[in-house]
Design a protein around this motif. Structure first.
Motif, PDB file in Angstrom:
ATOM      1  N   ARG A 206       0.780  -1.233   0.000  1.00 21.44           N
ATOM      2  CA  ARG A 206       0.000   0.000   0.000  1.00 21.44           C
ATOM      3  C   ARG A 206       0.818   1.293   0.000  1.00 21.44           C
ATOM      4  O   ARG A 206       0.430   2.246  -0.661  1.00 21.44           O
ATOM      5  N   SER A 213       7.882   0.409   3.202  1.00 22.41           N
ATOM      6  CA  SER A 213       7.392  -0.820   3.821  1.00 22.41           C
ATOM      7  C   SER A 213       8.512  -1.793   4.123  1.00 22.41           C
ATOM      8  O   SER A 213       8.301  -2.785   4.800  1.00 22.41           O
ATOM      9  N   ASP A 236       4.632  -6.510   9.684  1.00 26.14           N
ATOM     10  CA  ASP A 236       3.329  -6.363   9.037  1.00 26.14           C
ATOM     11  C   ASP A 236       3.326  -5.059   8.240  1.00 26.14           C
ATOM     12  O   ASP A 236       3.838  -4.051   8.714  1.00 26.14           O
ATOM     13  N   SER A 237       2.758  -5.108   7.046  1.00 23.19           N
ATOM     14  CA  SER A 237       2.744  -3.917   6.185  1.00 23.19           C
ATOM     15  C   SER A 237       1.331  -3.680   5.668  1.00 23.19           C
ATOM     16  O   SER A 237       0.545  -4.618   5.535  1.00 23.19           O
ATOM     17  N   PRO A 238       1.006  -2.431   5.317  1.00 25.55           N
ATOM     18  CA  PRO A 238      -0.271  -2.183   4.641  1.00 25.55           C
ATOM     19  C   PRO A 238      -0.311  -2.930   3.313  1.00 25.55           C
ATOM     20  O   PRO A 238       0.710  -3.093   2.654  1.00 25.55           O
ATOM     21  N   TYR A 239      -1.501  -3.389   2.932  1.00 25.35           N
ATOM     22  CA  TYR A 239      -1.589  -4.242   1.753  1.00 25.35           C
ATOM     23  C   TYR A 239      -2.905  -4.017   1.022  1.00 25.35           C
ATOM     24  O   TYR A 239      -3.934  -3.750   1.637  1.00 25.35           O
ATOM     25  N   SER A 255      -6.728  -8.203   9.977  1.00 23.92           N
ATOM     26  CA  SER A 255      -7.214  -7.262   8.961  1.00 23.92           C
ATOM     27  C   SER A 255      -6.905  -7.731   7.548  1.00 23.92           C
ATOM     28  O   SER A 255      -5.820  -8.248   7.280  1.00 23.92           O
ATOM     29  N   GLU A 257      -6.387  -5.740   5.264  1.00 17.03           N
ATOM     30  CA  GLU A 257      -5.607  -4.669   4.650  1.00 17.03           C
ATOM     31  C   GLU A 257      -4.159  -4.684   5.122  1.00 17.03           C
ATOM     32  O   GLU A 257      -3.451  -3.673   5.043  1.00 17.03           O
ATOM     33  N   ARG A 258      -3.733  -5.823   5.676  1.00 21.90           N
ATOM     34  CA  ARG A 258      -2.348  -5.937   6.131  1.00 21.90           C
ATOM     35  C   ARG A 258      -1.686  -7.136   5.470  1.00 21.90           C
ATOM     36  O   ARG A 258      -2.348  -8.129   5.140  1.00 21.90           O
ATOM     37  N   TYR A 260       0.993  -9.829   6.453  1.00 21.41           N
ATOM     38  CA  TYR A 260       1.641 -10.371   7.652  1.00 21.41           C
ATOM     39  C   TYR A 260       2.823 -11.236   7.229  1.00 21.41           C
ATOM     40  O   TYR A 260       2.662 -12.161   6.435  1.00 21.41           O
TER      41      TYR A 260
END
Lengths: 368, 220
Positions: A206, A213, A236-239, A255, A257-258, A260
Motif C-alpha cells: 500500500r 514498507s 506487518d505492512s499495509p496491503y 485485517s 488490509e495488512r 503479515y
C-alpha cells in the motif's frame, strides 16, 4: 566485528557440512503443517540436516522419527505424504505408536533376538513442537528450549496466524541453484521488492514507496551480540488485497488490509496477504549451491463451502511462483557470480536485520 | 431440436465456434454474446440472455479452461437454472463414432476423433485434433487440449485439464481437478488434484483430509 558473510559461506562444501550439523541438526526446524497430519496414520517425510525424518500421526500425537527401519535402514515410508501404518516394506517389521518394534514376521525362527536386544529395537525419535498448525522438529539429543530460538510473542503470533489455516493445502518442491541463505536474506530484505517485482508484488504493497514498507515501524538496530531470537522477524505492512468471492467463505486472520510476514530463522518465510490465505516458503539446503524450495499455500479456514477450492489454490500458487521466479533468476545469477576474491558487501542502515542474522549465523557456526 | 442457439462466453473456444458456426449448422439461427472476460460471469452475465426465451432458444456456454473449468461450469449452471437447455456442438471436421455418448454443453473441435464407446460428461470441451480412443471416459467440466491423445479405456476426472499435445496412455486413470499441462506421455495413474505444469519442475499436489467415514448402518 565482521558483519557480512564471505564466499565460503555460500559455496564451500565443508561449511555446508558444518551448517547441517550446527544449524539444521541443532535448531528447531519447520517440518510440516499440522493439518496435513490430522488423521490417524497420516505421515510426512522430509530430509532435515541430511537426516531422513518421518512425521507420523500416532494415535493423535504427532511424533518424529528417523525414517529408517531399525533392521536394515530401509525407509519406513517412501512417499512425501500419505496415510499408512509404520510397517517396513522390506521385511515387514511393524512399529507401535511410540516407535518401538511391535511385531516381526517369523521372529522366533529367523531372528532369535535376545530379550535385551529385542527390547532395544526401536526407531530413533526426535523432539516435536507444535506452534498452532506449524510443526517444528529438533534433531538434537538435547534440544534447546523453543523459547531460546523464538521470542514468546513471536511464538504466540505464529500460533495465532497458523490456527487460521484451512485443512486443505497445495504444495510443491522444486530445485533452485543457489545457497539457501541467499533466499532467507532476500525475504528479510524488503527493499528488493521495488526492483525485482515492480509489476507483480510491489503494486500490492500500500505505501507509495516500497522502501517505506521495507523497514518495520521500529526497525531493529544492528546489535553487537544478537541472540538467536533476534534472527526471526515479524513485519506487518499495509496491503491492497484483490477481492474475490471465495474470501467471504473464510475466517481470515485479523485485517484484510495488512500483509503479515514472519521470517522464521533459519529457513522459512511465512506470510499472509490480507489474512485470507497463507504461504509457507521453505529453503531446504541440498548442497552449497542447491536449495530445495518448498512452497505450501492454503486459504484461511472455511466458514462455508468454497466451490472449486483446488482451482483457487492452483491459481494462487501459479501467481506466487511467477513472483518467485523473478527472485530465482536474480539469486541464481548472484550464486553464479561468486568467486573467492570477491569483496565484502557494502550494507546500509536499513539492513541491520541482515547484519544481525549474519552475526547469529557466525555464533552458531562457532566463528563469532 | 430448437432452431435457435445462443453461444455466450469468451476465449479461444468461443472464437472457434463463432468462426465455424455456419459450417456447424447453417440452418439454425445463431446468437453470439461475447463477454469481456470470465469476471463478467460473476457479475451476472446470464442477464445478457434475458431477451431470449428459454422455450425457444438453446444455450451454449463457451468459456475456456479458466479455474479448472469452474468459470464455464458457473456460467453453464446459471443458465441451466434459468431454464435454458444446453446444446452440444461438434465441428464438421471432427469424427465422432455413433457409439460414443456426449453430454450437453460439450464442444468437439475440428479434426478431433472420438472412438466407439467413449462417454463424455456434460460441459467438457475437446480441442482441435485431440484423439480419444475407444471406451475413454471423461468426467464433467473437463478440458481435453488440442492435439492431445487419450488411450483406450483412459479415464479423466471432473474438472481436469489435459494440456495441448499431452498423451495419456491406455487405461490410465487421471483424478478430479488435475492439470496435465506438460506435453509428455502420462503412463501412470494421477491422483486427484495433481498439477503437472512446465513452470513447476516438481509435481504439485493438493492435500486434504480424507472424507469422514460414516457410522456403520447409517445413511448419509
Amino acid at each position: 566485528m565482521r558483519t557480512t558473510l564471505d564466499y565460503a559461506a555460500y559455496s564451500d562444501a565443508a561449511v555446508f557440512g558444518r551448517e547441517q550439523e550446527r544449524i539444521f541438526r541443532t535448531l528447531w526446524i519447520f517440518a510440516g503443517v499440522r493439518s496435513m497430519l490430522s488423521w490417524p496414520d497420516a505421515f510426512i517425510t522430509r530430509s532435515i540436516g541430511g537426516v531422513p525424518v518421518l512425521l507420523q500421526n500416532c494415535d493423535g500425537i504427532i511424533r518424529a522419527f528417523e525414517n529408517q527401519c531399525a533392521h536394515r535402514q530401509m525407509p519406513i515410508q517412501f512417499e512425501e505424504h500419505g496415510t499408512r501404518r509404520m510397517v517396513c516394506r522390506y521385511h515387514g517389521w511393524v512399529y507401535d505408536e511410540a516407535g518401538g518394534v511391535k511385531a516381526i514376521p517369523d521372529e522366533q525362527t529367523l531372528y532369535r533376538f535376545t530379550p535385551e536386544r529385542r527390547a532395544g529395537l526401536r526407531l530413533r525419535e526426535f523432539a516435536v513442537a507444535e506452534v498452532g498448525n506449524l510443526v517444528f522438529v529438533n534433531l538434537a539429543d538435547d534440544p534447546i528450549p523453543l523459547e531460546l530460538q523464538f521470542r514468546p510473542e513471536h511464538i504466540e503470533r505464529m500460533r495465532a496466524m497458523s490456527q487460521h489455516f484451512s485443512a486443505t493445502c497445495i504444495q510443491t518442491v522444486f530445485p533452485v541453484r543457489y545457497n539457501w541463505k541467499f533466499n532467507f536474506e532476500n525475504v528479510v530484505d524488503g527493499n528488493h521488492v521495488a526492483y525485482l517485482h515492480p509489476r507483480t508484488f510491489a503494486p500490492l504493497l500500500r505505501p507509495t514507496t516500497v522502501a517505506e514498507s521495507a523497514v518495520p515501524a521500529v526497525a531493529p538496530p544492528a546489535i553487537d551480540m544478537p541472540s538467536l531470537r533476534d534472527a526471526t522477524l515479524n513485519v506487518d505492512s499495509p496491503y491492497q488485497l484483490k477481492r474475490w468471492p471465495w474470501q467471504e467463505q473464510v475466517e481470515g486472520f485479523e485485517s484484510d488490509e495488512r500483509f503479515y510476514d514472519f521470517n522464521i530463522y533459519p529457513n522459512v518465510n511465512f506470510y499472509s496477504p490480507g489474512g485470507k490465505y497463507f504461504i509457507i516458503q521453505q529453503f531446504d539446503p541440498a548442497a552449497p549451491d542447491l536449495t530445495h524450495y518448498r512452497l505450501t499455500l492454503m486459504t484461511a479456514r472455511e466458514s462455508g463451502k468454497i466451490v472449486g477450492l483446488p482451482a483457487i489454490l492452483w491459481g494462487y500458487l501459479k501467481s506466487e511462483k511467477s513472483v518467485l521466479d523473478e527472485d530465482i533468476v536474480a539469486l541464481e545469477q548472484l550464486q553464479a557470480s561468486l568467486h573467492p576474491g570477491m569483496r565484502a558487501p557494502q550494507q546500509g542502515e536499513y539492513e541491520a536485520p541482515l547484519l544481525n542474522i549474519a552475526a547469529v549465523y557466525r555464533q552458531l557456526m562457532g566463528d563469532a | 431440436m430448437s432452431s435457435e442457439l445462443c453461444v455466450i462466453g469468451c476465449g479461444d473456444a468461443f472464437d472457434a465456434i463463432e468462426a465455424s458456426h455456419a459450417a456447424i449448422d447453417a440452418t439454425r439461427v445463431w446468437h453470439f454474446i461475447r463477454l469481456d472476460s470470465t469476471d463478467e460471469i460473476q457479475r451476472g452475465a446470464e442477464q445478457k440472455m434475458a431477451h431470449l426465451a428459454t422455450s425457444t432458444v438453446r444455450m451454449f456456454a463457451a468459456v475456456d479452461a479458466a479455474a479448472l473449468n469452474h468459470a464455464r461450469f458457473e456460467l453453464y449452471g446459471k443458465l441451466r437454472l434459468l431454464g435454458y437447455v444446453g446444446d452440444t456442438l461438434i465441428h464438421p471436421g471432427a469424427i465422432v463414432d455413433p457409439a460414443a455418448h456426449l453430454g450437453e454443453n460439450c464442444w468437439v473441435g475440428p479434426l478431433a476423433q472420438i472412438g466407439p464407446g467413449c462417454r463424455i460428461a456434460a460441459n467438457t470441451f475437446i480441442g482441435a485434433g485431440a484423439r480419444l480412443d475407444a471406451d475413454v471416459r471423461v468426467g464433467m467440466s473437463a478440458w481435453i487440449g488440442a492435439g492431445s491423445s487419450l488411450g483406450r479405456g483412459a479415464e479423466i476426472g471432473n474438472h481436469s485439464v489435459i494440456g495441448n499435445d499431452a498423451r495419456v496412455a491406455r487405461g490410465v486413470l487421471v483424478g478430479r481437478h488435475c492439470v496435465l499441462e506438460s506435453p509428455v506421455h502420462y503412463r501412470d495413474a494421477i491422483a486427484d488434484a495433481t498439477f503437472i505444469h512446465p513452470d513447476f519442475p516438481g509435481t504439485v499436489r493438493v492435500y486434504s483430509p480424507p472424507p469422514a467415514r460414516r457410522a456403520p448402518g447409517r445413511r448419509a
